[in-house]
Design an enzyme around this catalytic site. Structure first.
Site, mmCIF file in Angstrom:
data_model
loop_
_atom_site.group_PDB
_atom_site.id
_atom_site.type_symbol
_atom_site.label_atom_id
_atom_site.label_comp_id
_atom_site.label_asym_id
_atom_site.label_seq_id
_atom_site.Cartn_x
_atom_site.Cartn_y
_atom_site.Cartn_z
ATOM 1 N N HIS A 1 12.891 15.244 -21.297
ATOM 2 C CA HIS A 1 12.843 15.122 -22.762
ATOM 3 C C HIS A 1 11.482 15.698 -23.144
ATOM 4 C CE1 HIS A 1 15.917 11.587 -22.649
ATOM 5 N NE2 HIS A 1 16.441 12.737 -22.330
ATOM 6 N N GLU B 1 24.531 18.646 -25.692
ATOM 7 C CA GLU B 1 25.192 17.612 -24.904
ATOM 8 C C GLU B 1 25.978 16.580 -25.716
ATOM 9 O OE1 GLU B 1 22.493 14.676 -23.156
ATOM 10 O OE2 GLU B 1 20.790 15.902 -23.759
ATOM 11 N N ASP C 1 25.367 13.241 -14.615
ATOM 12 C CA ASP C 1 24.271 13.797 -15.416
ATOM 13 C C ASP C 1 23.084 13.880 -14.468
ATOM 14 O OD1 ASP C 1 22.163 14.335 -17.124
ATOM 15 O OD2 ASP C 1 22.755 12.871 -18.643
ATOM 16 N N ARG D 1 30.809 13.477 -21.229
ATOM 17 C CA ARG D 1 29.675 14.212 -21.804
ATOM 18 C C ARG D 1 29.648 15.576 -21.125
ATOM 19 N NH1 ARG D 1 26.233 10.651 -21.436
ATOM 20 N NH2 ARG D 1 25.000 11.123 -19.596
ATOM 21 N N HIS E 1 23.066 4.854 -19.831
ATOM 22 C CA HIS E 1 21.971 4.979 -18.856
ATOM 23 C C HIS E 1 22.363 4.429 -17.485
ATOM 24 C CE1 HIS E 1 18.663 5.466 -22.141
ATOM 25 N NE2 HIS E 1 19.361 6.555 -21.926
ATOM 26 N N HIS F 1 17.944 17.788 -27.088
ATOM 27 C CA HIS F 1 16.509 17.512 -27.020
ATOM 28 C C HIS F 1 15.844 18.726 -26.406
ATOM 29 C CE1 HIS F 1 16.979 16.714 -22.673
ATOM 30 N NE2 HIS F 1 18.033 15.991 -22.982
ATOM 31 N N GLU G 1 26.996 18.782 -20.871
ATOM 32 C CA GLU G 1 25.611 19.124 -21.221
ATOM 33 C C GLU G 1 25.177 20.415 -20.540
ATOM 34 O OE1 GLU G 1 22.633 16.289 -19.834
ATOM 35 O OE2 GLU G 1 21.208 17.053 -21.313
ATOM 36 N N TYR H 1 32.842 8.423 -25.957
ATOM 37 C CA TYR H 1 32.915 7.234 -25.083
ATOM 38 C C TYR H 1 33.846 6.227 -25.738
ATOM 39 C CZ TYR H 1 28.635 9.703 -23.942
ATOM 40 O OH TYR H 1 27.730 10.701 -23.657
ATOM 41 N N HIS I 1 24.729 8.961 -29.325
ATOM 42 C CA HIS I 1 23.449 9.628 -29.022
ATOM 43 C C HIS I 1 23.379 10.960 -29.733
ATOM 44 C CE1 HIS I 1 25.357 12.328 -26.051
ATOM 45 N NE2 HIS I 1 25.994 11.268 -25.585
ATOM 46 N N ASP J 1 0.814 -1.217 0.000
ATOM 47 C CA ASP J 1 0.000 0.000 0.000
ATOM 48 C C ASP J 1 0.851 1.273 0.000
ATOM 49 O OD1 ASP J 1 1.073 -0.271 2.476
ATOM 50 O OD2 ASP J 1 -0.767 0.174 3.594
ATOM 51 N N ASP K 1 18.821 19.896 -16.725
ATOM 52 C CA ASP K 1 19.489 18.681 -17.216
ATOM 53 C C ASP K 1 20.945 19.037 -17.515
ATOM 54 O OD1 ASP K 1 20.148 16.299 -18.395
ATOM 55 O OD2 ASP K 1 18.834 16.519 -20.131
HETATM 56 N N1 GLY Z 1 19.616 13.030 -18.608
HETATM 57 C C1 GLY Z 1 19.003 12.637 -19.799
HETATM 58 C C2 GLY Z 1 19.559 13.347 -20.930
HETATM 59 O O1 GLY Z 1 20.593 13.959 -20.841
HETATM 60 O O2 GLY Z 1 18.973 13.389 -21.961
HETATM 61 MN MN MN Z 2 19.781 15.749 -21.807
HETATM 62 MN MN MN Z 3 21.314 14.800 -19.064
#
Ligand code: GLY
Ligand code: MN
Ligand code: MN
Length: 463
Positions: free
Chosen positions: A367, A410, A262, A431, A245, A360, A433, A414, A356, A38, A273
């Site tokens: 996103h 971003e 991130d 990365r 991820h 976005h 971003e 890698y 990637h 619950d 982000d």
């Molecule tokens: N943290 C998800 C992205 O960078 O898109």
């Molecule tokens: Mn992002």
């Molecule tokens: Mn991110």
């Protein structure tokens, strides 16, 4: 009407104008989910619903019609439930508090909705975001159709409300930009805090784990009133950074390795982000700095590509060009196999190390919604063959950027262990971003309170 009330009322009026003669729209908030037995997950409202109501309670629905009338269904007042779960606004208070025309208990939904749908030309609802909603709407429509012999007309058209709301949400107003900026500031301070703790603990000879750095992020988010992380924080030490991820876990953070974080907070329904990659002990090694500088140069090229009139895909193309040239120079891509820079880009040779996209939309959802195709040119299709999969891909012109659109920038790089790459780069994942709003001249970076230049990061971590 207070400012917040008028913001939501104005949005509702804009939706009403787009429903067409006789249109009606039905927008539920998000369902509640149990975590176990619950015990519920923390409730997070539906973004579309919140955008139009500013209301954060569960079990709520909004109905808007083309004449501009708004009806809210919400939890009724209930002393016992309020003792356990907290104060409810209640339908009696909702019109004054939220500016809707009328409000009822959500227990009355099944009774009132068929009536509201009677003699309407079309019913609009979000098609993609609520499991079971089409079935629920179908049930109400069946009841309307059952009254055909009494002369009642049922809507003949069902339309996707996301198409209307996505387009509105893509252009952020001043109220939204202020919230995103504040979320960005809080998140930037959280990254600074995590960087400094990593260096401080390693200098003191203490063991550092990924979760120690995640704790710093969470502390800073809540310390400044952000309600939650906007998505699962990634705190990836060493080789974990090459897992796109990865989540913050328990791995050791070691001197000599990089850490990729991130993470961004959600403040009053709006996300930030940010990704930063930094040396755990505050000092980049030679190979780390080489790859870092390359990623930063790619980000700078992408940032320079953001301006009104440019296309969304221009950012990615700019980042890919810089990254691919750098990969050739650093022998991450075999020049003999891929030939010129143009060949390496056309063959997507960079994909082994940059898999990637560069950007976005960002807003209430990390996103965020909004078409990546230019709506005025959506009919113009072209076909190409993907060099890696061999599949044919239909493409449409990428979205033209305008002031008020908010996006991330971003690029990443890698390098997994492979006999095709120099071993001094193995297991480095980077990365960088930032969050940007398109302005009249170019863009404003909202997240630079946490530095990106390697020397500045080293100075910050030495402090
Ligand atoms: N943290 C998800 C992205 O960078 O898109
Ligand atoms: Mn992002
Ligand atoms: Mn991110």
């Amino acid at each position: 009407m207070s400012t917040n009330l008028s913001i939501h009322a104005t949005r509702r009026a804009r939706v009403a104008r787009q429903l067409g003669d006789g249109g009606i729209a039905v927008i539920p908030t998000a369902p509640e989910h149990l975590r176990n037995r619950d015990n519920p997950f923390a409730f997070r409202h539906d973004s579309y619903f919140y955008y139009l109501s500013g209301f954060t309670e569960p079990n709520a629905w909004l109905v808007l019609d083309a004449e501009g009338r708004s009806t809210l269904f919400c939890q009724p007042k209930n002393l016992e439930r309020e003792i356990w779960d907290g104060i409810r606004l209640g339908p009696e208070t909702a019109p004054g508090a939220l500016g809707v025309d009328e409000a009822f208990s959500f227990d009355e939904l099944d009774q009132r909705l068929p009536k509201l749908l009677e003699n309407r030309a079309s019913v609009w609802f979000p098609f993609a975001t609520h499991d079971g909603l089409p079935t629920r709407i179908d049930g109400w429509l069946r009841q309307v159709r059952a009254r055909a012999r009494q002369g009642v007309l049922a809507p003949e058209t069902q339309r996707d409300l996301c198409a209307v709301l996505d387009e509105m949400r893509l252009f952020k107003d001043a109220h939204e930009l202020a919230l995103i900026r504040r979320a960005a500031q809080i998140s930037a301070a959280a990254h600074v805090r995590a960087m400094q703790r990593s260096a401080r603990m390693l200098r003191a000879g203490q063991e550092v784990r990924e979760y120690h750095l995640e704790a710093e992020l969470l502390h800073e988010f809540r310390q400044h009133g952000a309600q939650a992380p906007a998505y699962g924080s990634i705190v990836a030490a060493g080789a974990n950074a090459c897992v796109l991820h990865y989540r913050a876990d328990a791995a050791s953070v070691r001197a000599g390795e990089l850490v990729l974080i991130d993470a961004g907070c959600e403040l009053d329904g709006y996300a930030s982000d940010i990704t930063r990659t930094f040396p755990a002990d505050g000092k980049f090694t030679g190979p780390q700095r080489e790859l870092y500088q390359l990623t930063l140069a790619a980000q700078q090229a992408a940032i320079a590509a953001v301006r009104p009139g440019a296309r969304f895909n221009d950012l990615h193309a700019a980042a890919v060009k810089v990254l691919t040239q750098g990969m050739i120079d650093l022998k991450l891509i075999d020049r003999n196999q891929h030939g010129t820079l143009d060949d390496a880009i056309a063959n997507r040779a960079y994909f082994a190390h940059y898999m990637h996209r560069t950007s976005h939309w960002l807003g209430m959802d990390v996103h965020d919604c909004g078409s990546y195709v230019e709506p005025t040119e959506a009919e113009q299709t072209s076909e190409r063959r993907d060099p890696l999969s061999g599949e044919s891909v239909i493409e449409r012109p990428s979205r033209i950027l305008h002031p008020g659109m908010v996006l991330t920038i971003e690029p990443g790089l890698y390098v997994r262990p492979s006999e095709k790459t120099p071993s001094h780069f193995w297991n480095i994942g980077i990365r960088i971003e930032d969050d940007a709003v398109v302005t009249d001249e170019g863009c404003e970076l909202m997240t630079r309170a946490v530095p990106v230049e390697p020397d500045t990061i080293e100075a910050l971590m030495a402090d």
